[in-house]
Write a protein that holds these residues in place. Structure first.
Motif, short mmCIF file in Angstrom:
data_model
loop_
_atom_site.label_atom_id
_atom_site.label_comp_id
_atom_site.label_asym_id
_atom_site.label_seq_id
_atom_site.Cartn_x
_atom_site.Cartn_y
_atom_site.Cartn_z
N UNK A 1 6.29 9.28 -1.26
CA UNK A 1 6.52 10.43 -0.81
C UNK A 1 5.51 11.49 -1.59
N UNK A 2 4.81 10.86 -2.52
CA UNK A 2 3.82 11.89 -3.15
C UNK A 2 2.62 11.18 -3.17
N UNK A 3 2.00 9.82 -3.39
CA UNK A 3 0.92 9.50 -3.77
C UNK A 3 0.13 8.96 -2.70
N UNK A 4 -1.29 8.42 -3.19
CA UNK A 4 -2.08 7.55 -2.15
C UNK A 4 -2.78 6.61 -3.16
N UNK A 5 -2.49 5.43 -3.07
CA UNK A 5 -3.18 4.07 -3.61
C UNK A 5 -3.08 3.00 -2.77
N UNK A 6 -4.30 2.37 -2.94
CA UNK A 6 -4.42 1.20 -2.14
C UNK A 6 -3.49 -0.09 -2.72
N UNK B 1 0.84 -1.15 -0.14
CA UNK B 1 -0.07 -0.10 0.05
C UNK B 1 0.84 1.28 0.05
N UNK B 2 0.18 2.22 -0.73
CA UNK B 2 1.37 3.57 -0.55
C UNK B 2 0.53 4.71 -0.06
N UNK B 3 1.02 4.95 1.41
CA UNK B 3 0.08 6.06 2.14
C UNK B 3 -1.35 5.72 2.38
N UNK C 1 0.26 -0.66 -4.84
CA UNK C 1 1.47 0.09 -5.47
C UNK C 1 1.36 -0.21 -7.14
N UNK C 2 0.65 -1.17 -7.53
CA UNK C 2 0.65 -1.49 -9.15
C UNK C 2 -0.20 -0.39 -9.73
N UNK C 3 -0.81 0.54 -9.02
CA UNK C 3 -1.67 1.42 -9.71
C UNK C 3 -0.79 2.62 -10.21
N UNK C 4 0.10 2.33 -11.13
CA UNK C 4 1.13 3.28 -11.66
C UNK C 4 0.53 4.35 -12.52
N UNK C 5 -0.47 3.85 -13.22
CA UNK C 5 -1.27 4.84 -14.11
C UNK C 5 -1.84 6.04 -13.30
N UNK C 6 -2.51 5.58 -12.24
CA UNK C 6 -3.30 6.54 -11.29
C UNK C 6 -2.15 7.37 -10.46
N UNK C 7 -1.03 6.77 -10.19
CA UNK C 7 0.18 7.62 -9.48
C UNK C 7 0.72 8.80 -10.41
N UNK C 8 0.90 8.45 -11.67
CA UNK C 8 1.13 9.23 -12.92
C UNK C 8 0.06 10.50 -12.82
N UNK C 9 -1.19 10.04 -12.55
CA UNK C 9 -2.25 11.20 -12.81
C UNK C 9 -2.27 12.09 -11.50
#
Ligand SMILES: [Zn+2]
Length: 482
Positions: A165-170, A125-127, A172-180
């Protein structure tokens, strides 16, 4: 341990609410009423650090740090920049417990989140908390304080460590969302790989994210030459230099096309510093040597050491910057051990170890490159020739058979983690380099932590990962939600 952690968490909340900053206590892991009272007295001026630079070599076991320093000393006759730090009088150095919420063995997402939001989350998970809480990441806090924000990495820019340091996703593989999210949050400098998550032909939704960034007034660069030609203005910048992760340093050094088109981590670091330091309020930047982890997973000694040295070169760039800008807090660490490589004693009186280890200097390609050219169809000769081309080493026929068996799924190591071709090749090479591995996964080792500059005095000899969030925000005088 659990009880201790809870006390620390409660104390931290109290501490933030009252604003009684005590740098000296953060590293101790133990909070008492007395200590808290003392902290009010020991309160220091907030915000002494204009800039915060966080350097992380991903998946760097202590053995990896040693191996890179040994190679640099034996080859170039100097210490690594990391070990040079330990000659500084103002250096803070200790160990850090990197456990995640659900395991003593962390993954990169939970590790970076622990620093990035001050909470331990579950691996992957990311944050993102266990009840779907979204913890505000540190780059947002710094941005809201008017400071510059930057992420520089050799992985995809949307990978777990920068994302922490910059994103919130349940996941980590949601890299397209992270780019947005990076775009929505308007981070200033983003440099790394990851075209897969930006290009319209490669994204699952067919959306052209580069155009979105350009429309939001970002410089968008795709090649090393363009990176150096970006005008020195105050616009934001996105640099994406490869489809996936940036190639390994050892392959980069020996591949013309890579050298011409892809910047090194040190070069990206320099450009990012030039741009971010234009912000008079200062900045926060995370710099990741991301592929040290990948090389360790695949027991790839050439990939590992050359990428760790490339990371070390970035430390050199940062140290130079910090000397000219002493109001900079610099933190250098790793998120977890991985496969715990070590240079083993070999031969009578361990006489062979030096010679074996020095062979790695002459390698032309990574094991990753070797394996990419082999398959279960490969003959014994093809296997031997490819390894010789990459490393100059002639393995035996019997060793080549073991690798062939592994490709064909019939190789059985006693420790089943060591069955895969990358592990078998890693162990074959150990006979010739004397560097061997304990496995192919992350480890729970307490990790090396070094820091200098304003706010670093908050770091004690043994640190819990989440404490670094407080160290950074307090050093920079950046307000956070309780
Ligand atoms: Zn990993």
């Amino acid at each position: 341990m659990a009880e201790n952690n809870r006390q620390t968490d409660i104390a931290r909340r109290t501490f933030l609410r009252t604003g009684a900053a005590s740098a000296a206590l953060l590293g101790s892991g133990v909070w008492t009423t007395d200590a808290l009272r003392a902290s009010a007295v020991a309160k220091r001026a907030m915000g002494d650090a204009r800039n915060v630079i966080f350097l992380v070599s991903d998946g760097m076991s202590s053995g990896t740090l040693t191996l890179a320093d040994l190679m640099v000393s034996r080859r170039d006759g100097r210490s690594s920049h990391w070990m040079k730090l330990y000659e500084r009088e103002d250096i803070r150095r200790g160990l850090m417990d990197m456990a995640s919420r659900n395991s003593v063995v962390t993954g990169s997402a939970a590790a970076s989140s622990s620093w990035g939001c001050g909470h331990r989350v579950n691996n992957g998970r990311v944050n993102w908390g266990e009840n779907d809480e979204e913890y505000t990441p540190i780059l947002k806090y710094f941005r809201d304080a008017g400071k510059g924000t930057g992420l520089v990495t050799t992985t995809t820019i949307t990978h777990a460590t920068p994302a922490g340091f910059g994103a919130n996703v349940p996941q980590r593989g949601m890299q397209e969302t992270i780019a947005e999210q990076y775009l929505e949050r308007r981070y200033d400098v983003l440099l790394g790989g990851g075209n897969l998550f930006y290009h319209k032909d490669l994204r699952s939704d067919g959306h052209d994210l580069y155009t979105d960034y350009k429309n939001a007034d970002y410089h968008v660069v795709r090649k090393k030459g363009d990176l150096f030609n970006v005008p020195a203005d105050d616009k934001r910048m996105l640099g994406v230099f490869y489809d996936g992760h940036v190639p390994y340093t050892l392959d980069h050094i020996n591949t013309k096309e890579y050298r011409e088109n892809i910047p090194t981590l040190a070069e990206m670091t320099q450009i990012a510093l030039n741009r971010l330091s234009r912000n008079r309020n200062g900045f926060i930047m995370q710099i990741e040597g991301g592929r040290v982890d990948h090389a360790a997973h695949s027991n790839d000694v050439g990939g590992l050491i050359f990428d760790q040295i490339a990371f070390d070169d970035a430390i050199g760039v940062v140290v130079e910057f910090a000397e000219e800008n002493p109001d900079t807090l610099v933190i250098v660490t790793t998120d977890h051990g991985n496969a715990n490589p070590g240079l083993n004693g070999q031969g009578s009186g361990y006489n062979d170890s030096n010679v074996h280890f020095d062979r790695i200097q002459e390698f032309k390609h990574t094991n990753n490159w070797v394996l990419a050219g082999l398959s279960e169809e490969s003959t014994i000769n093809q296997i031997r020739e490819r390894i010789e081309e990459a490393t100059g080493i002639h393995i035996t026929g019997k060793q080549a058979v073991a690798l062939q068996d592994s490709y064909r799924g019939v190789y059985e190591a006693v420790y089943s983690m060591m069955n895969r071709p990358s592990q078998v090749l890693g162990q074959i090479m150990a006979n010739y380099t004397s560097v061997n591995w304990v496995g192919s996964a992350h480890t729970a080792d307490y990790v090396e932590l070094a820091a200098f500059g304003p706010g670093s005095e908050a770091i004690g000899a043994f640190t819990k990962n989440t404490e670094l969030f407080d160290v950074m925000t307090e050093a920079a005088g950046v307000e956070v939600e309780v």
